[in-house]
Design an enzyme around this catalytic site. Structure first.
Site, short mmCIF file in Angstrom:
data_model
loop_
_atom_site.label_atom_id
_atom_site.label_comp_id
_atom_site.label_asym_id
_atom_site.label_seq_id
_atom_site.Cartn_x
_atom_site.Cartn_y
_atom_site.Cartn_z
N GLY A 136 0.84 -1.20 0.00
CA GLY A 136 0.00 0.00 0.00
C GLY A 136 0.87 1.23 0.00
O GLY A 136 2.06 1.15 0.29
N CYS A 183 5.32 -5.91 1.50
CA CYS A 183 5.59 -4.47 1.53
C CYS A 183 4.88 -3.80 2.71
O CYS A 183 5.19 -4.09 3.84
CB CYS A 183 5.25 -3.83 0.20
N TYR A 184 3.90 -2.96 2.44
CA TYR A 184 3.19 -2.32 3.56
C TYR A 184 2.66 -3.39 4.53
O TYR A 184 2.70 -3.21 5.75
CB TYR A 184 2.02 -1.46 3.05
N GLU A 217 4.18 -10.96 -6.32
CA GLU A 217 3.08 -11.16 -7.27
C GLU A 217 3.35 -10.59 -8.66
O GLU A 217 2.62 -10.88 -9.59
CB GLU A 217 1.78 -10.56 -6.69
#
Ligand code: XMP
Length: 512
Positions: free
Chosen positions: A51, A78-79, A170
């Site tokens: 995000g 990540c986030y 992804e």
């Protein structure tokens, strides 16, 4: 089932794609609805997406505590990694300049996540993304991978089955990413890939029967894959309680109407009302040159004509639509404000509210490529299932300037020759969308001994994964030359052909 909590990354949908490619069903839910979804869905594992925010900003989103309390495996990306670290007692430092790009991750520890994919000490390319940075791992975690700029590129707690990645597994720029996701799904969450199109077909048929009961359903066919697959599936479920309405606006490709009618009436034996409304559409479009006016006119007429036909059929309780998952997922938006209208899209969008009917949307949970798979499962011909996307307003937006029957005829023929060339050269499936455009310009040419003064045809071909961005396709010049010659020789009214080398952005795929 797997739950994907969306923190607003541009690529969250790709996580879902990867999971489903492994044959496991999953749903994406925005972070602020994740708690309720988690309770209801009872997923076997959770993935926290990336995000745009920093966990340091006041009010930045968090994953529901219930997820960590439940004991299911969690992968944070990540986030997702940052919020997981912060929520489980680690420390995260914010305020770094956001960084995206390729990096090499070195494997520092054994992990179920890497099994049969990465070996200890190996260096592997990944697509990094960092703004925040972990400075202290939460209790129970250890480092599984590092990169030159990220000492905590991969952290894990194998006992609790928690994994945090600072990169995006992804995306295709992480070449082994799909395999890592597969390990999470299969080896860590212990799910078997039994979510197949055959199972989906059976389940959906049961659901449709239950929803519709003895009711009557009408379905608008557009000639495209989605509405066709929806119609065939519904017909399988409820037989002749379904009537299809095919509004032919006179803006379809060569022989398209005939193909649709043959397929539905004769091949599948599905009751089909074919409405030839081309006179009405072309009449109202006469002299209209503004692209938005064209789109709005077509959208309005479509609804009017469809409504009339539905009234004639009478007594329908349900309207079937080929709505897909990307249209349904509520995207997380941090910027708020309305985005500008580039083009007003025309589908059957406005119909349901006006007609006061209940919706049947059997494809709501599927991505486009899954719809194609389902289409194959239902026995739809490959030529139909694998077809390039075609816009609702049809050839009207591939004929800049005013539209006439003559121009449309020329365009149809040129387009058919172009597509034939692409198929003959085996390029059709490599290209996301290809079509001809008829320019409202005449130029001078010479044919035999005579002067010609005829139209220009523009050729467009792009590669893309979702139509949001696109690159023009790099044909070789010989192919283009040969195609131009064929079009000029075979289509009366054309004496010049040009190729569009614009990507999106700044261009759009269609010309209007
Ligand atoms: P653009 O031209 O906006 O197109 O780059 C992106 C994709 O959307 C398709 N398109 C439409 N599809 N109704 C549709 O169903 C529409 O009004 C419409 N306009 C554009 C376009 O063909 C491309 O695949």
């Amino acid at each position: 089932k797997i739950l994907i909590v969306d923190f607003g990354s541009q690529v969250t949908q790709l996580i879902a794609r990867r999971v489903r490619e492994d044959g496991v069903y999953c749903e994406i839910v925005p972070f602020n609805k994740a708690e309720a979804a988690f309770d209801e869905m009872k997923p076997k594992a959770v993935i926290l997406s990336g995000g745009p925010e920093s966990v340091h900003e006041a009010g930045s989103p968090r994953a529901p505590q219930a997820i960590f309390d439940s004991g299911v495996p969690v992968m944070g990306i990540c986030y997702g990694q940052m919020t997981m670290a912060a929520q489980l007692g680690g420390e995260v430092e914010g305020g770094h300049h956001r960084e995206f790009g390729r990096a090499d991750v070195e494997v520092k520890a054994k992990s179920k996540l890497f099994e049969d994919v990465w070996t200890l000490g190996g260096k592997n390319q990944v697509w990094m993304s960092h703004g925040d940075r972990i400075t202290k791992m939460p209790p129970g975690f250890s480092v599984a991978g590092t990169s030159p700029n990220a000492p905590f590129a991969i952290i894990q707690d194998e006992t609790r089955k928690y994994y945090g990645l600072m990169f995006h597994p992804e995306v295709v720029h992480t070449p082994d990413g799909a395999k890592l996701i597969r390990n999470f799904v299969r080896k860590i969450a212990g799910l078997t890939g039994d979510w197949t199109m055959r199972a989906f077909r059976e389940e959906e048929i049961a659901k449709i029967r239950q929803q519709v009961g003895k009711g009557k359903v009408i379905c608008g066919l557009s000639g495209g894959v989605d509405s066709a697959v929806a119609a065939v599936l519904i017909h399988e479920a409820i037989g002749d309680q379904l009537t299809c309405v095919f509004v032919d606006h006179g803006l379809l490709r060569l022989d398209e109407a005939k193909t649709v009618v043959d397929l539905f009436r004769h091949h599948y034996n599905i009751p089909l009302v074919h409405v030839d409304a081309s006179k009405q559409f072309l009449g109202e479009l006469e002299g209209v040159t503004d692209p938005e006016t064209k789109r709005k006119t077509i959208g309005r007429l479509f609804i009017e004509v469809f409504e009339q036909e539905a009234k004639k059929i009478g007594g329908a309780d349900f309207l079937a639509q080929g709505t897909l998952y990307p249209d349904v997922i509520e995207s997380v938006s941090f910027t708020g404000g309305p985005s500008v209208t580039i083009k007003s899209h025309h589908n059957v969008g406005g119909l349901p509210e006006r007609m006061n009917m209940k919706l049947v949307e059997p494809l709501r949970e599927l991505f486009k490529d899954e719809v194609r798979k389902l289409g194959r499962e239902l026995g739809l011909p490959e030529i139909f299932v694998g077809r390039h996307p075609f816009p609702g307003p049809g050839l009207a937006i591939r004929c800049p300037g005013d539209i006439t029957r003559d121009k449309l005829d020329i365009l149809r023929k040129a387009d058919a020759v172009y597509i034939d060339q692409i198929r003959k050269h085996g390029l059709y499936d490599e290209i996301w969308q290809a079509f001809a455009v008829l320019l409202p310009v005449k130029t001078v040419g010479v044919m035999g001994d005579g002067r010609t003064y005829d139209y220009v045809v523009g050729l467009r071909a792009v590669t893309s994964t979702d139509g949001m961005t696109a690159d023009f396709y790099q044909f070789d010049m010989k192919f283009l030359g040969e195609t131009a010659t064929r079009i000029i020789n075979e289509v009366k009214g054309v004496n010049r052909v040009v190729y569009d080398v614009t990507s999106k952005p700044p261009g759009t795929i269609e010309w209007e």
